[in-house]
Structure formats: C-alpha cells, structure tokens
Design an enzyme around this catalytic site. Sequence first.
Site, PDB file in Angstrom:
ATOM      1  N   ARG A  38       0.034   4.844   0.478  1.00  0.00           N
ATOM      2  CA  ARG A  38      -0.940   3.624   0.937  1.00  0.00           C
ATOM      3  C   ARG A  38      -0.304   3.250   2.289  1.00  0.00           C
ATOM      4  NH1 ARG A  38      -1.934  -0.384  -4.209  1.00  0.00           N
ATOM      5  NH2 ARG A  38      -3.542   0.693  -5.216  1.00  0.00           N
ATOM      6  N   GLY A 380      -7.685  -0.061  -9.513  1.00  0.00           N
ATOM      7  CA  GLY A 380      -8.604  -1.120 -10.193  1.00  0.00           C
ATOM      8  C   GLY A 380     -10.127  -1.127  -9.192  1.00  0.00           C
TER       9      GLY A 380
HETATM   10  C1  3PG Z   1      -3.668  -2.500  -6.936  1.00  0.00           C
HETATM   11  O1  3PG Z   1      -2.479  -1.926  -6.807  1.00  0.00           O
HETATM   12  O2  3PG Z   1      -4.120  -2.063  -7.866  1.00  0.00           O
HETATM   13  C2  3PG Z   1      -4.252  -3.507  -5.778  1.00  0.00           C
HETATM   14  O3  3PG Z   1      -2.873  -3.585  -4.949  1.00  0.00           O
HETATM   15  C3  3PG Z   1      -4.462  -4.762  -6.281  1.00  0.00           C
HETATM   16  O4  3PG Z   1      -3.353  -5.497  -7.031  1.00  0.00           O
HETATM   17  P1  3PG Z   1      -3.729  -6.585  -8.169  1.00  0.00           P
HETATM   18  O5  3PG Z   1      -4.180  -5.662  -9.406  1.00  0.00           O
HETATM   19  O6  3PG Z   1      -2.410  -7.045  -8.410  1.00  0.00           O
HETATM   20  O7  3PG Z   1      -4.643  -7.294  -7.805  1.00  0.00           O
HETATM   21 MG    MG Z   2      -3.748  -3.038 -10.325  1.00  0.00          MG
END
Ligand code: 3PG
Ligand code: MG
Length: 400
Positions: A38, A380
């Site tokens: 990332r 996600g």
């Molecule tokens: C992830 O790593 O999926 C994103 O940075 C979002 O993080 P979160 O699921 O804590 O919102």
């Molecule tokens: Mg996540």
Amino acid sequence: MKIAYKTLDDVNVAGKRVLLRVDLNVPVKNGLVTDTMRIDRIVPTVQELKKKGARIILLSHFGRPKGKIVREMSLRPVLRPLQSALGGESLVFSEDCIGPPAEQASKRLKDGEVALFENLRFHGGEERNDPVFARALAASGQIYVNDAFAAAHRAHASVAAITKFLPSVAGRLMQAELVTLERILESPERPLAAIIGGAKISTKLELLGNLTSKVNLLVIGGGMANTFLDAAGIEVGASMCERRMADEANRITMVAKQNNCEIVLPVDAVVAGQLAANTRTVTVPINKVPKQGMILDIGPESVKVIEAKLAECKSLVWNGPMCAFETPPFDAGTTAVAHAVARLTRVKKLISVAGGGDTVAALSKAGVIGDFTYVSTAGGAFLEWIEGKELPGITALSGK
Ligand code: 3PG
Ligand code: MG
C-alpha cells in the site's frame, strides 16, 4: 458501475497545499511494517505532485482505535518505510491531523515537500463522517486528492464529507484501481470464478449471495467452508464452524443452483488437534474428519479439484486464504492454489485478480504476486466494487 470523477489532470497543484488521502493501513508486527504494497502503490501520485510543486499532506487511518488515541495505532511506524519508498527524503510528521499541530506542519511545508498527519481515526468525527471534523481537516489544504481506493467503501469524513469543502479529484492509484477493475471485470471473460476464503460466513453472507449471481464458479475456503460442509451433513469435528448459520449456508447453496453457479468445497482436509506451528497432522477425505480433529487446511485432492475447475475458467477474482495460512504447515493449500493460478495466468489461460490484506500476504509468501494479472490494494472495497455496490468515496468524488 461507472462514475465520472476528476483527476490530477484537472487541477493546478503548483504551490498549493494538497491533502492526499491514502490508505496506509498496512500490516505492522512489533512496530515494523511487514508488507509495503500500500505504501509502494501511492508513490506515483506523490512523485507527480512533488514534480508539479505541490505541498503534500498525507492523511490516513490506521487500525480501528474508535475515536481515541491508541499509541499502538500511531502512524509513526509507517514513516520510515514511507520515506524510503519516496527515495529517502525526510518527511514532516504531525502528532494530530487537525488543530494547531496540523496547522503548523502544513504552514512549514515548501513546494515539493511531504508531511504525514497522525491517524485520522483518533478522532471520532472521522468514522461519523462529521462535517465539523471534515472542515477542520480541510483547513490544512487547498485541494483534496483521494488515492485511497482501499477505503472507498467507508463513508468517513476524510473520504466523503471533506469533498464538500475542497476541490476534489482522484489520485493516480485510485484511477488505476478503477480503470483496471472496470477493464477486467465490467464484462469479464467467462466462465468467471471467485475464490472466497475467510473465517466466518456470518460476515460474508451478503457477499456470497451476491456473488452467486455474478460468477459461474464459487470456491469457498477457510472456516466458511466448514459451515457449508456441516450444513450439508458432513462431520467437521472440532473445526471452526458456525453451526447456527446452517440454514443460511443451505440457502446460499440453493440460490447458487438457481443461478447456475457451481459451489466448490474441499474434498479432503489437513486435520490436527490444535492450531500450532508444525504440529502433528493427518490428511483425510472430507467425510472422515475425526471428532476431536480441527480442519486447518485443504488437502492435495482439493487443490487438484480447484486447479482443474479453474483451468476451465477464463477469469478469477480471489479474496481470502483457503486455510490457516499464517501457521505452517497449514499454508500449503493456499500456496498450492496460488501457484496453480500463477501457472494458468502465465500461459494466458486465466485472467487473475486478487485483493485483500491476507490474500496479498499469502500470494506474497508464495512468491506469485507478479504472476497475477492484477492485485488490488483493497480488500473490503474490492469486494464491494465486485458486488456492484456504490462506494461512498467514489460517489463523493463525482460531486453527487
Ligand atoms: C482495509 O484495510 O480494508 C481498509 O484500510 C479499511 O479498513 P477498515 O476495514 O478498518 O475500515
Ligand atoms: Mg478491512
């Protein structure tokens, strides 16, 4: 779902303070970043902004501190790998993303310099999408650039509300993610397969249901597979399994049938008495799991079945490992499937797209990241995009 948004081509950033929302929610162990994907993937946007003479302020969340200052969730450990990814220059760090520290740090920046602000989620206003907090953030900048595709599924202040206060455009990583996913998956070459792993189906019910209408083949792995096996009347012993979700699992199986989506479950399993590194294991057919045993990986027969099924497909999306891949020898199944996908991709029989932190870690451990057609920085958000859901971060960029 195509949405129009502006990009770095549409704004003049020279001499301007640019708030660059990135996703630096990277894996950290004992204070050290264990995977820099990332970080590496935002470098083109940062370098372009530097070259154009912008004053760059990086905004990111890290972990889930829930509106409180949690020392272990500081973005500080990210500073050093970020500096080296940017060619070794030193960065300004601000202890807070709003208020006097942020103001001072942003004022100190000269053209082409970069600052990193502390974890956005130390403030409750971030996750509440609070306009007051968004306005306080916006006060440090003059232009907003969103390069955090991985956080685009969150309607949070630094992703959504902030666009009300500043001219807002997509960064180069955001663009690359959207353009590539659209190119490969908007009208994918079929048959299209999905590999979905993960511990619990309760958190992925909607996803699995939605996928059955989009993909032709659905390979289910991880703890979720046990719930499906149990629901089908197969003994899973002491394995992780959500027994109360049996009806839901059977409903998904039925919907899949109606949609002509074939569900693939393990046909054999690597079983042990405990989840521990290099513990004693047995490999058994899936209907021979001992009562005291825990299924901790798929077996070699399952790998063969999955590989054969994938060989008949033209595209694949992958999210989630097949098993307890962090603990050897239970990484073997995921690694073998990763190698199979890499082989099929190399000989141009398969278009392969993967996303998600655990998935990327597993592919990276297997040494096959470079063989995949595309690896998304998102987990996600990647899944929600595939499901065809609206992503608040993208909608906000469109000005709607
Ligand atoms: C992830 O790593 O999926 C994103 O940075 C979002 O993080 P979160 O699921 O804590 O919102
Ligand atoms: Mg996540």
